[in-house]
Design a protein around this motif. Structure first.
Motif, PDB file in Angstrom:
ATOM      1  N   ARG A  78      41.273  49.272  37.918  1.00  7.70           N
ATOM      2  CA  ARG A  78      42.531  48.856  37.351  1.00  7.70           C
ATOM      3  C   ARG A  78      42.148  47.710  36.554  1.00  7.70           C
ATOM      4  O   ARG A  78      42.758  47.387  35.499  1.00  7.70           O
ATOM      5  CB  ARG A  78      43.559  48.526  38.223  1.00  7.70           C
ATOM      6  CG  ARG A  78      44.726  49.535  38.370  1.00  7.70           C
ATOM      7  CD  ARG A  78      45.813  48.979  39.433  1.00  7.70           C
ATOM      8  NE  ARG A  78      45.217  49.055  40.635  1.00  7.70           N
ATOM      9  CZ  ARG A  78      45.607  48.498  41.854  1.00  7.70           C
ATOM     10  NH1 ARG A  78      46.491  47.887  41.903  1.00  7.70           N
ATOM     11  NH2 ARG A  78      44.827  48.439  42.988  1.00  7.70           N
ATOM     12  N   VAL A  79      41.491  46.649  36.969  1.00  4.53           N
ATOM     13  CA  VAL A  79      41.244  45.401  36.262  1.00  4.53           C
ATOM     14  C   VAL A  79      40.669  45.752  34.906  1.00  4.53           C
ATOM     15  O   VAL A  79      40.719  44.958  33.835  1.00  4.53           O
ATOM     16  CB  VAL A  79      40.383  44.378  37.220  1.00  4.53           C
ATOM     17  CG1 VAL A  79      39.918  43.312  36.234  1.00  4.53           C
ATOM     18  CG2 VAL A  79      41.229  43.926  38.284  1.00  4.53           C
ATOM     19  N   HIS A  80      39.587  46.714  34.533  1.00  2.00           N
ATOM     20  CA  HIS A  80      38.931  47.003  33.440  1.00  2.00           C
ATOM     21  C   HIS A  80      40.052  47.488  32.273  1.00  2.00           C
ATOM     22  O   HIS A  80      39.532  47.264  31.248  1.00  2.00           O
ATOM     23  CB  HIS A  80      37.828  48.030  33.756  1.00  2.00           C
ATOM     24  CG  HIS A  80      36.610  47.292  34.378  1.00  2.00           C
ATOM     25  ND1 HIS A  80      35.882  46.502  33.737  1.00  2.00           N
ATOM     26  CD2 HIS A  80      36.011  47.557  35.679  1.00  2.00           C
ATOM     27  CE1 HIS A  80      34.805  46.169  34.497  1.00  2.00           C
ATOM     28  NE2 HIS A  80      35.004  46.825  35.694  1.00  2.00           N
ATOM     29  N   GLY A  81      41.114  47.942  32.894  1.00  2.00           N
ATOM     30  CA  GLY A  81      42.026  48.367  31.686  1.00  2.00           C
ATOM     31  C   GLY A  81      43.273  47.299  31.618  1.00  2.00           C
ATOM     32  O   GLY A  81      43.985  47.480  30.757  1.00  2.00           O
ATOM     33  N   LEU A  82      43.014  46.224  32.086  1.00  3.07           N
ATOM     34  CA  LEU A  82      44.134  45.159  32.120  1.00  3.07           C
ATOM     35  C   LEU A  82      43.544  43.995  31.163  1.00  3.07           C
ATOM     36  O   LEU A  82      42.344  43.787  30.871  1.00  3.07           O
ATOM     37  CB  LEU A  82      44.432  44.636  33.284  1.00  3.07           C
ATOM     38  CG  LEU A  82      45.102  45.722  34.305  1.00  3.07           C
ATOM     39  CD1 LEU A  82      45.164  45.135  35.574  1.00  3.07           C
ATOM     40  CD2 LEU A  82      46.435  46.173  33.543  1.00  3.07           C
ATOM     41  N   ILE A  92      34.270  40.141  38.886  1.00  2.41           N
ATOM     42  CA  ILE A  92      34.944  41.154  39.950  1.00  2.41           C
ATOM     43  C   ILE A  92      34.034  42.037  40.519  1.00  2.41           C
ATOM     44  O   ILE A  92      34.200  42.593  41.461  1.00  2.41           O
ATOM     45  CB  ILE A  92      36.202  41.511  39.287  1.00  2.41           C
ATOM     46  CG1 ILE A  92      37.479  40.476  39.162  1.00  2.41           C
ATOM     47  CG2 ILE A  92      37.011  42.762  39.999  1.00  2.41           C
ATOM     48  CD1 ILE A  92      38.618  40.897  38.378  1.00  2.41           C
ATOM     49  N   GLY A  93      33.114  42.463  39.344  1.00  2.85           N
ATOM     50  CA  GLY A  93      32.297  43.562  39.756  1.00  2.85           C
ATOM     51  C   GLY A  93      31.287  43.169  40.763  1.00  2.85           C
ATOM     52  O   GLY A  93      30.932  43.761  41.637  1.00  2.85           O
ATOM     53  N   GLU A  94      30.712  41.934  40.600  1.00  2.79           N
ATOM     54  CA  GLU A  94      29.762  41.153  41.319  1.00  2.79           C
ATOM     55  C   GLU A  94      30.432  41.183  43.048  1.00  2.79           C
ATOM     56  O   GLU A  94      29.788  41.400  43.822  1.00  2.79           O
ATOM     57  CB  GLU A  94      29.473  39.895  40.922  1.00  2.79           C
ATOM     58  CG  GLU A  94      28.542  40.070  39.727  1.00  2.79           C
ATOM     59  CD  GLU A  94      28.259  38.582  38.942  1.00  2.79           C
ATOM     60  OE1 GLU A  94      28.872  37.542  39.452  1.00  2.79           O
ATOM     61  OE2 GLU A  94      27.883  38.631  37.740  1.00  2.79           O
ATOM     62  N   ILE A  95      31.685  40.658  42.747  1.00  2.00           N
ATOM     63  CA  ILE A  95      32.271  40.471  44.412  1.00  2.00           C
ATOM     64  C   ILE A  95      32.405  41.839  44.839  1.00  2.00           C
ATOM     65  O   ILE A  95      32.123  42.084  46.052  1.00  2.00           O
ATOM     66  CB  ILE A  95      33.732  39.842  44.162  1.00  2.00           C
ATOM     67  CG1 ILE A  95      33.655  38.448  43.522  1.00  2.00           C
ATOM     68  CG2 ILE A  95      34.440  39.793  45.527  1.00  2.00           C
ATOM     69  CD1 ILE A  95      34.978  37.610  42.985  1.00  2.00           C
ATOM     70  N   ALA A  96      32.882  42.836  44.256  1.00  4.64           N
ATOM     71  CA  ALA A  96      32.998  44.139  44.588  1.00  4.64           C
ATOM     72  C   ALA A  96      31.592  44.560  45.109  1.00  4.64           C
ATOM     73  O   ALA A  96      31.499  45.374  46.316  1.00  4.64           O
ATOM     74  CB  ALA A  96      33.443  45.029  43.605  1.00  4.64           C
TER      75      ALA A  96
END
Length: 188
Positions: A78-82, A92-96
């Motif tokens: 979702r974040v990638h489209g916001l 965010i990707g690193e945290i994930a």
């Protein structure tokens, strides 16, 4: 749902077995003209005597980790489209990625309550709240107040928290690897 749960319960199964025994008594000629009362009575006896269903309060660790991972993956997607700052998306990707490393081992994660709590908090509350708080601001306000920098700072703090948790979680594996290395060196 409650009806289908009862139909598959031990109480219903025991009642059906005794009810069938009552029918057999009728066909054998032993129940007489009161065979319906005998069948119903035996069903009720079986339903009352059968043990209650087991209550399971603890969820399956694989299901729990799968649900957390699905929630995490959905958030990242979702974040990638916001509308978030460009620096925020890789963080965010690193945290994930750090969190996925622990979620990929659900049984070990369940065995470590501190790590499970930290992962659940990061996935379910902290990470979504940081991103949602930023997105709730109008774009012009966020740009004027430097809220993008605040989001990046929060993501850095969350990344540090995730890394600390992962380091504690993986410490035993790292120790086993070091011990095995010393064993191999001593063997020569």
């Amino acid at each position: 749902m409650a009806i289908s749960r009862y139909l598959a319960s031990w109480k219903n199964l025991a009642g059906c077995v005794l009810g069938l025994a009552g029918l057999l008594l009728h066909f054998a000629g032993l129940a007489g003209s009161y065979w319906v009362v005998v069948v119903i009575g035996l069903y009720l006896v079986g339903a009352l005597v059968a043990p209650p269903e087991r209550v399971t309060l603890v969820t399956d660790p694989v299901e729990e980790a799968g649900a957390l991972r699905s929630e995490l993956d959905a958030l990242v997607l979702r974040v990638h489209g916001l509308r978030v700052p460009d620096e925020a998306k890789p963080r965010i990707g690193e945290i994930a990625e750090v969190l996925r490393g622990m979620l990929d081992r659900p049984r070990e994660l369940r065995a470590d309550p501190d790590a499970l709590h930290a992962v659940t908090r990061l996935v379910g509350t902290d990470l979504p709240l940081s991103v949602q708080s930023y997105l709730n601001l109008p774009w012009w306000y966020a740009a004027a107040k430097g809220s993008g920098a605040e989001l990046v700072r929060q993501l850095d703090l969350l990344h540090a928290d995730a890394v600390r948790t992962a380091e504690r979680f993986h410490a035993a594996d790292a120790q086993r690897q070091a011990d095995h290395g010393r064993y191999l060196e001593d063997r020569e």
